[in-house]
Design an enzyme around this catalytic site. Structure first.
Site, mmCIF file in Angstrom:
data_model
loop_
_atom_site.group_PDB
_atom_site.id
_atom_site.type_symbol
_atom_site.label_atom_id
_atom_site.label_comp_id
_atom_site.label_asym_id
_atom_site.label_seq_id
_atom_site.Cartn_x
_atom_site.Cartn_y
_atom_site.Cartn_z
ATOM 1 N N TYR A 95 -12.323 6.450 -9.690
ATOM 2 C CA TYR A 95 -11.775 8.018 -8.775
ATOM 3 C C TYR A 95 -13.439 8.781 -8.709
ATOM 4 C CZ TYR A 95 -7.223 6.905 -8.319
ATOM 5 O OH TYR A 95 -6.298 6.283 -7.656
ATOM 6 N N GLU A 137 -0.524 6.452 -11.644
ATOM 7 C CA GLU A 137 -0.959 4.807 -11.728
ATOM 8 C C GLU A 137 -0.760 4.060 -13.569
ATOM 9 O OE1 GLU A 137 -4.626 4.910 -9.745
ATOM 10 O OE2 GLU A 137 -2.756 4.885 -7.925
ATOM 11 N N TYR A 190 6.058 -7.241 -4.396
ATOM 12 C CA TYR A 190 4.670 -7.697 -3.988
ATOM 13 C C TYR A 190 4.317 -8.337 -5.111
ATOM 14 C CZ TYR A 190 2.552 -4.064 -3.047
ATOM 15 O OH TYR A 190 1.845 -2.166 -3.162
ATOM 16 N N ARG A 206 -5.031 -9.628 -2.824
ATOM 17 C CA ARG A 206 -4.591 -9.793 -1.512
ATOM 18 C C ARG A 206 -2.987 -9.933 -2.209
ATOM 19 N NH1 ARG A 206 -8.395 -9.219 0.263
ATOM 20 N NH2 ARG A 206 -9.247 -10.783 2.788
ATOM 21 N N GLN A 207 -2.263 -9.402 -1.426
ATOM 22 C CA GLN A 207 -0.904 -8.855 -1.831
ATOM 23 C C GLN A 207 0.657 -9.521 -0.541
ATOM 24 O OE1 GLN A 207 -2.344 -6.225 -0.897
ATOM 25 N NE2 GLN A 207 -3.276 -6.464 -2.816
ATOM 26 N N THR A 275 9.612 -12.821 4.084
ATOM 27 C CA THR A 275 9.686 -12.865 2.800
ATOM 28 C C THR A 275 10.484 -12.314 1.590
ATOM 29 O OG1 THR A 275 7.126 -12.163 2.711
ATOM 30 C CG2 THR A 275 7.731 -14.487 2.517
ATOM 31 N N VAL A 397 5.734 -1.474 5.584
ATOM 32 C CA VAL A 397 4.354 -1.408 6.687
ATOM 33 C C VAL A 397 4.083 -2.450 6.086
ATOM 34 C CG1 VAL A 397 3.147 -0.223 8.073
ATOM 35 C CG2 VAL A 397 5.153 0.321 7.460
ATOM 36 N N GLY A 399 -0.803 -3.678 5.611
ATOM 37 C CA GLY A 399 -1.790 -2.441 6.179
ATOM 38 C C GLY A 399 -1.548 -1.827 4.824
#
Length: 404
Positions: A95, A137, A190, A206-207, A275, A397, A399
């Site tokens: 951060y 997080e 995911y 990638r997810q 999926t 969504v 992206g």
């Protein structure tokens, strides 16, 4: 909390952001990757190339500035970002790097307007946002690490099985190399998958949605081989891997999951968006809940219809389930064929919900959407016109932090 003066100053800079447009975030990413190229191992460089990531960050900055005095408006957006960050293993030490380059970007692009007061206000605003994200997080990381079968950071998994689901989609069964248990995911979540394709300069993360019900021994993801330009560097690499190959996996993430099972459920998807719906459907069938379940899917043609045989099997196992499938390019004219025995109706053309309005639980049902953004926007508008309340519609969504 920020002072009234700080809030006022940040809000006053909104026109600066709007006038600069995505040039702000393009400059930011170029600057950050020049000074800290190691971050290319985390960020999706494909989204950088298409402009998706700069556009998304610009929208996020503008939204944050606009709602800085009422951050509750951004709760759902921040939750989605926090989950995405944990799938990338974003840590507190990242951060300050981002904050430094953001402040320097503003200083370089709007030097006359970036007074010491503006710099101080934006520094305080960014630090507040960073603290919120880090806290959320860290809580997610701790929860995953402390859960049965949980872990922190990357964990090596072995591809124990590959199964072709359609012309473009293959499923991968992933089992932990250490032989231990895994966290039971929530249906719809995911995994973060970390690989190093041969043609890539950096590692890629990638997810991919988990496409099966929760298990203790591993996961199943289903990946579409992307053929368009630019080709999916990770999806094509995964398709090339043999059984027995190893990949690094981060724990399940995502705040889009099956959460309303006291009322009828409608699962709506297009293409590879099925999926997370398959995970939800497999879960509902396993639980045998006494509620109506509707599975609606759209794809280009029969060759690209993933999990077609599996859905037919589930229809036989779950009497509360019915299905509708739309093939976009099967016939010149729309058609409709119903199989009374399996409660599965096949349609041609685009998914038009008005055709099956009488079957849908408009008043009390919960509608889950996943697919290309244009498709979900199309379906969401149809649902609203049919009388479905906004609170009954749930979607994920694709992206970087986009919306419908």
């Amino acid at each position: 909390m920020l002072s009234e003066n700080t809030v006022k100053i940040v809000k006053s800079t909104i026109p600066l952001l709007v006038n600069a447009g995505t040039g702000v975030t393009e400059h930011f990413y170029n600057r950050m990757f020049t000074h800290n190229p190691e971050l290319k191992n985390i960020f999706n460089m494909g989204n950088q190339a298409t402009g998706k990531q700069p556009f998304a960050l610009f929208n996020a900055l503008a939204a944050y500035a606009q709602h800085i005095d009422n951050l509750e408006v951004l709760t759902s957006a921040l939750s989605r970002i926090n989950h995405k960050h944990t799938s990338l293993n974003i840590l507190p030490e990242h951060y300050p790097i981002v904050g430094h380059h953001l402040i320097e970007t503003l200083r370089e692009l709007v030097p006359d307007a970036f007074t010491p007061d503006v710099e101080e206000a934006w520094t305080q605003a960014y630090n507040l946002l960073a603290d919120l994200c880090i806290t959320q997080e860290q809580g997610l990381y701790q929860q995953k690490s402390n859960s049965k079968g949980g872990w922190s950071g990357e964990r090596l998994f072995i591809i124990t099985n590959k199964s072709v689901e359609s012309e473009l989609v293959t499923s991968f069964t992933l089992m932990p190399k250490d032989g231990g248990e895994v966290i039971e995911h929530l249906p719809g979540q995911y995994l973060g998958i970390k690989v190093k394709p041969e043609e890539a300069d950096y590692t890629e993360i990638r997810q991919y949605s988990i496409s099966d019900k929760a298990r203790r021994d591993g996961y199943r993801i289903s990946v579409k081989k992307e053929l368009n330009n630019p080709k999916g560097i990770v999806s094509n690499f995964l398709h090339s891997l043999p059984q027995g190959a190893e990949i690094a996996v981060y724990p399940p993430s995502g705040d889009f999951y099956l959460a309303h099972v006291d009322n009828p459920v409608v699962l709506i998807s297009a293409g590879i968006g099925l999926t997370p719906m398959m995970s939800m459907l497999e879960t509902l069938v396993e639980r045998q809940l006494p509620i109506p379940v509707h599975y609606l899917h759209a794809c280009e043609n029969q060759e690209q219809h993933s999990f077609a045989n599996r859905v037919e099997t589930l229809l036989g196992e779950y009497k509360s389930l019915n299905a509708h499938t739309w093939y976009h390019k099967t016939a010149e004219q729309p058609f409709s064929i119903i199989d009374e025995q399996t409660r599965h109706q096949l349609h041609g053309g685009l998914m038009e919900l008005s055709e099956i309005k009488r079957e849908l639980p408009i008043e009390k049902g919960h509608f889950y959407l996943c697919g290309p953004n244009a498709f979900m926007s199309f379906i969401k508008q149809q649902l609203l016109l049919l009388g479905v309340k906004q609170t009954q519609i749930h979607y994920e969504v694709f992206g970087p932090h986009e919306d419908l």
